[in-house]
Design an enzyme around this catalytic site. Structure first.
Site, mmCIF file in Angstrom:
data_model
loop_
_atom_site.group_PDB
_atom_site.id
_atom_site.type_symbol
_atom_site.label_atom_id
_atom_site.label_comp_id
_atom_site.label_asym_id
_atom_site.label_seq_id
_atom_site.Cartn_x
_atom_site.Cartn_y
_atom_site.Cartn_z
ATOM 1 C CG HIS A 146 19.514 -31.377 -14.705
ATOM 2 N ND1 HIS A 146 19.289 -30.193 -15.390
ATOM 3 C CD2 HIS A 146 18.919 -31.222 -13.495
ATOM 4 C CE1 HIS A 146 18.589 -29.370 -14.629
ATOM 5 N NE2 HIS A 146 18.362 -29.957 -13.467
ATOM 6 C CE1 TYR A 198 22.833 -28.499 -23.241
ATOM 7 C CE2 TYR A 198 23.566 -26.428 -22.277
ATOM 8 C CZ TYR A 198 22.553 -27.319 -22.576
ATOM 9 O OH TYR A 198 21.261 -27.043 -22.212
#
Length: 469
Positions: A71, A134
């Site tokens: 992605h 993240y």
């Protein structure tokens, strides 16, 4: 797996531009371990972009072999592992020469990686109970998700050597259906928005950026800086830069009641709206300044000279500069005696020369002409070279001249006599007229812009070419 404790914080470049792998110091004892997963001051000093994260996400993966991606998202990410171990794979899906470049690495809690917007991200867990974390610098939204770019995990061109073969790994049906690289539409670069695109500088920027799909030009009819609603209907995360080429420049009219109001609106209030937007969305702001922010008592003006404006126009430009300077990523381009497409001093003098008129022209105001093509080129150079943010003087180069001397050159280039121009003082010229005060010395020091790698053309060469033009 045994962690390596207390290794130094370090950065490692990868084959994908902007993707940087970091070693993180991990401190451990008999109780476990501790690390600074994100430490802005140290990491920015090491070269990590100050990407201003706004959201922290954690992906927990129960089984080894869990595989997610590929992605590419419209934001930057700083990725690390909280516990366990992963095989990470990254593919550049941005427009440009590095499209399709691949980098892979195993990550444990002692490492992290910075992934810029548009780089495809994927990982496969190598241990059970792996937590992958993240930081991102935009909030997730349905609109943002519509801008994702995807690549199939099994793409033959990328040829990623997954430790756990994909037919034995845990994948989602969506990830299995992503396109091959040949069918991927690259993620476009962020845009440059030029406001005031129908003015002299705006037209020069249009010509310079012709054919560049990342440059977007808006005039007042498209984007009215005086209206707050103009700022609300645009996804500012898709822009890297705003170039503010809009301004109120009627120096004498600014001294009137209506002109004063218009000058403060265009040169200060509108700049404030742009600056607020640039700060909120971490956009670079390029703002155009003027020699009129000074009183003209210095022979030359450096970038760090204090403001000393004489009239309303100069006061509004100084205030606009002060506002623009609070934007963390800003270029204030200070210029003088601007000449471009449309009515200006050079065209007026050429017209008078061709009609045989012998004018009186001011001879005690000293400076240099600045042609809009050079301002535009200087702006592009600052942006393309990632020059340090701040104020830069940009004018054409050469020996400073008075307006009368420039007029004489125009006359000579038009086939008339320079002696047809009579020099008079500013006081004589404006005697009995309603006029704003003007700085007598407008010469800008060009050392800083030259040190940044941009050398402006000489005003004499530009003037000759302009009149041939």
């Amino acid at each position: 797996m045994t962690l390596e404790f207390s290794k130094p914080l370090a950065a490692h470049q990868t084959p994908i531009p902007g993707v940087v792998l970091y070693d993180l110091p991990v401190h451990g004892d008999n109780r476990g371990w501790f690390k600074e997963n994100w430490q802005r001051e140290k990491m920015v000093a090491l070269g990590l972009p100050d990407f201003r994260p706004v959201q922290n996400n954690i992906s927990f993966n129960e089984k080894a072999g869990t595989t997610r991606g590929i992605h590419a998202e419209p934001w930057d990410k700083f990725i690390s592992v909280a516990t366990g171990r992963i095989f990470g794979a990254w593919v550049d899906l941005r427009e440009g020469p590095s499209f399709g470049a691949v980098f892979t690495a195993e990550l444990d809690p002692s490492q992290a990686i910075f992934i810029p917007r548009g780089v495809g991200n994927a990982f496969q867990t190598l241990e059970d109970n792996t937590a992958y974390t993240y930081l991102v610098n935009d909030h997730w939204s349905a609109d943002a998700q519509s801008q994702y770019t995807f690549l199939n995990l099994a793409d033959e061109t990328a040829a990623i050597a997954w430790p756990v073969p994909l037919d034995q790994a845990e994948l989602s049906d969506k990830d299995k259906a992503h396109p091959r690289l040949a069918d991927v539409a690259p993620m476009p670069a962020k845009k440059i928005l030029v406001v005031g695109a129908n003015g002299q500088l705006g037209k020069a920027l249009r010509e310079l950026y012709e054919g560049d799909a990342t440059a977007e030009f808006v005039g007042r009819a498209d984007f009215d800086l005086s209206k707050e609603e103009s700022f609300g209907g645009r996804n500012w995360r898709n822009y890297s830069t705003i170039i503010n080429a809009a301004a109120y420049t009627a120096v004498d009219a600014a001294e009137s009641a209506d002109g004063r109001k218009a000058a403060w609106e265009a040169n200060v209030a509108a700049v404030t709206r742009l600056a607020r937007t640039a700060v909120e969305f971490d956009v670079t702001l390029v703002h155009i300044s003027s020699d009129y922010v000074f009183d003209g008592t210095s022979e030359t003006h450096s970038e760090d000279e204090p403001f000393t404006p004489l009239g309303v126009y100069g006061q509004t430009k100084a205030a606009g500069d002060a506002v623009a300077s609070v934007v963390p990523r800003h270029y204030i381009v200070r210029t003088s005696w601007v000449i471009g497409e449309g009515n200006n001093f050079v065209r007026t003098m050429a017209s008078l020369a061709n009609r045989g008129v012998k004018p009186s022209v001011v001879n005690d105001q000293i400076g240099r002409l600045t042609f809009t093509e050079d301002i535009a080129a200087g702006i592009k150079h600052l942006l393309d070279s990632n020059a340090p943010y701040g104020i830069y003087n940009i004018s054409n180069d050469g020996e400073p001249q008075s307006w009368a001397e420039i007029a004489g050159e125009v006359y000579a280039l038009c086939g008339a006599s320079a002696a047809d121009v009579t020099g008079v003082s500013t006081e004589q010229y404006f005697s009995g007229k309603a006029a704003a005060p003007r700085p007598l010395r407008s010469t800008l020091d060009l050392g800083k812009i030259k040190d940044a790698g941009f050398v402006p053309a000489s005003s004499a060469d530009r003037l000759a070419a302009y009149l041939r033009g």
